[in-house]
Design a protein around this motif. Sequence first.
Motif, PDB file in Angstrom:
ATOM      1  N   MET A   1      10.118 -61.939  27.410  1.00 59.09           N
ATOM      2  CA  MET A   1      10.325 -60.680  26.718  1.00 59.09           C
ATOM      3  C   MET A   1      10.396 -59.525  27.717  1.00 59.09           C
ATOM      4  O   MET A   1       9.754 -59.558  28.770  1.00 59.09           O
ATOM      5  CB  MET A   1       9.202 -60.432  25.714  1.00 59.09           C
ATOM      6  CG  MET A   1       9.292 -61.335  24.493  1.00 59.09           C
ATOM      7  SD  MET A   1      10.713 -60.903  23.469  1.00 59.09           S
ATOM      8  CE  MET A   1      10.668 -62.267  22.294  1.00 59.09           C
ATOM      9  N   THR A   2      11.190 -58.526  27.366  1.00 61.63           N
ATOM     10  CA  THR A   2      11.407 -57.373  28.229  1.00 61.63           C
ATOM     11  C   THR A   2      10.901 -56.111  27.548  1.00 61.63           C
ATOM     12  O   THR A   2      11.061 -55.948  26.336  1.00 61.63           O
ATOM     13  CB  THR A   2      12.916 -57.210  28.524  1.00 61.63           C
ATOM     14  OG1 THR A   2      13.427 -58.426  29.084  1.00 61.63           O
ATOM     15  CG2 THR A   2      13.166 -56.070  29.497  1.00 61.63           C
ATOM     16  N   ALA A   3      10.287 -55.227  28.331  1.00 68.45           N
ATOM     17  CA  ALA A   3       9.815 -53.960  27.773  1.00 68.45           C
ATOM     18  C   ALA A   3      11.004 -53.167  27.243  1.00 68.45           C
ATOM     19  O   ALA A   3      12.056 -53.069  27.898  1.00 68.45           O
ATOM     20  CB  ALA A   3       9.075 -53.170  28.841  1.00 68.45           C
ATOM     21  N   ILE A   4      10.843 -52.608  26.066  1.00 71.33           N
ATOM     22  CA  ILE A   4      11.925 -51.858  25.437  1.00 71.33           C
ATOM     23  C   ILE A   4      12.031 -50.479  26.074  1.00 71.33           C
ATOM     24  O   ILE A   4      11.053 -49.754  26.214  1.00 71.33           O
ATOM     25  CB  ILE A   4      11.682 -51.713  23.920  1.00 71.33           C
ATOM     26  CG1 ILE A   4      11.731 -53.088  23.257  1.00 71.33           C
ATOM     27  CG2 ILE A   4      12.704 -50.770  23.279  1.00 71.33           C
ATOM     28  CD1 ILE A   4      11.271 -53.098  21.819  1.00 71.33           C
ATOM     29  N   SER A   5      13.251 -50.141  26.494  1.00 71.18           N
ATOM     30  CA  SER A   5      13.528 -48.822  27.065  1.00 71.18           C
ATOM     31  C   SER A   5      14.359 -48.039  26.054  1.00 71.18           C
ATOM     32  O   SER A   5      15.476 -48.441  25.713  1.00 71.18           O
ATOM     33  CB  SER A   5      14.286 -48.967  28.394  1.00 71.18           C
ATOM     34  OG  SER A   5      14.630 -47.696  28.920  1.00 71.18           O
ATOM     35  N   LEU A   6      13.808 -46.936  25.571  1.00 67.99           N
ATOM     36  CA  LEU A   6      14.475 -46.191  24.512  1.00 67.99           C
ATOM     37  C   LEU A   6      14.310 -44.699  24.758  1.00 67.99           C
ATOM     38  O   LEU A   6      13.196 -44.198  24.891  1.00 67.99           O
ATOM     39  CB  LEU A   6      13.859 -46.570  23.156  1.00 67.99           C
ATOM     40  CG  LEU A   6      14.603 -46.162  21.894  1.00 67.99           C
ATOM     41  CD1 LEU A   6      15.959 -46.857  21.815  1.00 67.99           C
ATOM     42  CD2 LEU A   6      13.781 -46.513  20.663  1.00 67.99           C
ATOM     43  N   GLU A   7      15.435 -43.995  24.822  1.00 69.39           N
ATOM     44  CA  GLU A   7      15.393 -42.551  24.998  1.00 69.39           C
ATOM     45  C   GLU A   7      14.858 -41.883  23.732  1.00 69.39           C
ATOM     46  O   GLU A   7      15.083 -42.368  22.619  1.00 69.39           O
ATOM     47  CB  GLU A   7      16.795 -42.020  25.318  1.00 69.39           C
ATOM     48  CG  GLU A   7      17.363 -42.485  26.640  1.00 69.39           C
ATOM     49  CD  GLU A   7      16.578 -41.926  27.823  1.00 69.39           C
ATOM     50  OE1 GLU A   7      16.054 -40.805  27.716  1.00 69.39           O
ATOM     51  OE2 GLU A   7      16.479 -42.636  28.842  1.00 69.39           O
ATOM     52  N   PRO A   8      14.160 -40.759  23.882  1.00 66.00           N
ATOM     53  CA  PRO A   8      13.628 -40.066  22.694  1.00 66.00           C
ATOM     54  C   PRO A   8      14.691 -39.760  21.648  1.00 66.00           C
ATOM     55  O   PRO A   8      14.442 -39.901  20.441  1.00 66.00           O
ATOM     56  CB  PRO A   8      13.021 -38.786  23.280  1.00 66.00           C
ATOM     57  CG  PRO A   8      12.646 -39.147  24.682  1.00 66.00           C
ATOM     58  CD  PRO A   8      13.711 -40.102  25.135  1.00 66.00           C
ATOM     59  N   GLU A 171      13.737 -59.324  23.388  1.00 69.31           N
ATOM     60  CA  GLU A 171      14.384 -60.276  24.293  1.00 69.31           C
ATOM     61  C   GLU A 171      15.302 -59.576  25.287  1.00 69.31           C
ATOM     62  O   GLU A 171      15.420 -59.992  26.434  1.00 69.31           O
ATOM     63  CB  GLU A 171      15.167 -61.312  23.490  1.00 69.31           C
ATOM     64  CG  GLU A 171      14.282 -62.268  22.693  1.00 69.31           C
ATOM     65  CD  GLU A 171      15.090 -63.330  21.975  1.00 69.31           C
ATOM     66  OE1 GLU A 171      16.335 -63.280  22.058  1.00 69.31           O
ATOM     67  OE2 GLU A 171      14.490 -64.208  21.335  1.00 69.31           O
ATOM     68  N   THR A 172      15.968 -58.510  24.844  1.00 71.51           N
ATOM     69  CA  THR A 172      16.944 -57.829  25.695  1.00 71.51           C
ATOM     70  C   THR A 172      16.459 -56.488  26.242  1.00 71.51           C
ATOM     71  O   THR A 172      17.113 -55.894  27.095  1.00 71.51           O
ATOM     72  CB  THR A 172      18.248 -57.592  24.917  1.00 71.51           C
ATOM     73  OG1 THR A 172      17.967 -56.723  23.801  1.00 71.51           O
ATOM     74  CG2 THR A 172      18.821 -58.910  24.417  1.00 71.51           C
ATOM     75  N   GLY A 173      15.320 -56.026  25.733  1.00 74.39           N
ATOM     76  CA  GLY A 173      14.860 -54.703  26.134  1.00 74.39           C
ATOM     77  C   GLY A 173      15.494 -53.588  25.322  1.00 74.39           C
ATOM     78  O   GLY A 173      15.266 -52.406  25.600  1.00 74.39           O
ATOM     79  N   THR A 174      16.302 -53.955  24.312  1.00 77.58           N
ATOM     80  CA  THR A 174      16.939 -52.971  23.433  1.00 77.58           C
ATOM     81  C   THR A 174      16.617 -53.335  21.987  1.00 77.58           C
ATOM     82  O   THR A 174      16.157 -54.444  21.701  1.00 77.58           O
ATOM     83  CB  THR A 174      18.461 -52.950  23.624  1.00 77.58           C
ATOM     84  OG1 THR A 174      18.993 -54.252  23.310  1.00 77.58           O
ATOM     85  CG2 THR A 174      18.821 -52.600  25.065  1.00 77.58           C
TER      86      THR A 174
END
Length: 213
Positions: A1-8, A171-174
Amino acid sequence: MTAISLEPLDLAALLCSRVCHDVISPVGAIVNALEVLEEDDPSMRDFALDLIKKSARSASARLQFARLAFGAAGSAGAMIDLGDAGNVANGFLNDDKLSLDWEAPRALLPKNQVKLLLNLLILATHAVPRGGKLVSRATIDGEQGRFVITATGSHARIPNHVEDLIAGHSETGTIDAHAVQPLYTGMVARAAGMTISFAIEADTVSITAQKAD
């Protein structure tokens, strides 16, 4: 698993999409009923008026719930009455498929704890996709709540990837609009200093939120 990167801004857009998804259906039904009234068919008038009343109540209940579950609900450090939260939860969740038993004392809690409880109720509905019974129990110690929600129904299951998404991983970080609910719930839990756990036994899924160690 990948940490989710999400812009505000992306998070805000996904949450807006989530809220709009809940409101579109009853508002669309009101529009359709008004079009029926414009046809001036006396045999359809009562049906159209009844549909408008039911759909308006549904839209109002969904918006009131979203205001507490996703909105600011006052300034930083604000407190929310659990009784008010119970009223909006009952208005939003009780329908032909679901029933909610709300068991909580009338008490003020920090807003993030109440927002967490309401968001957990949404996750509980995902655990019983064919409908069933939700029971929400809250115990209070000072300004700290502990919440246990059970969802009982046919084909009950812990929603796919929900625990990873709550932890901020995929799984994809998104993520897409379908996954923003558990992600946001995890963010609120961390802001409230609480942890979330899931368990399943037979046709009952249990969700527990309590103060982090």
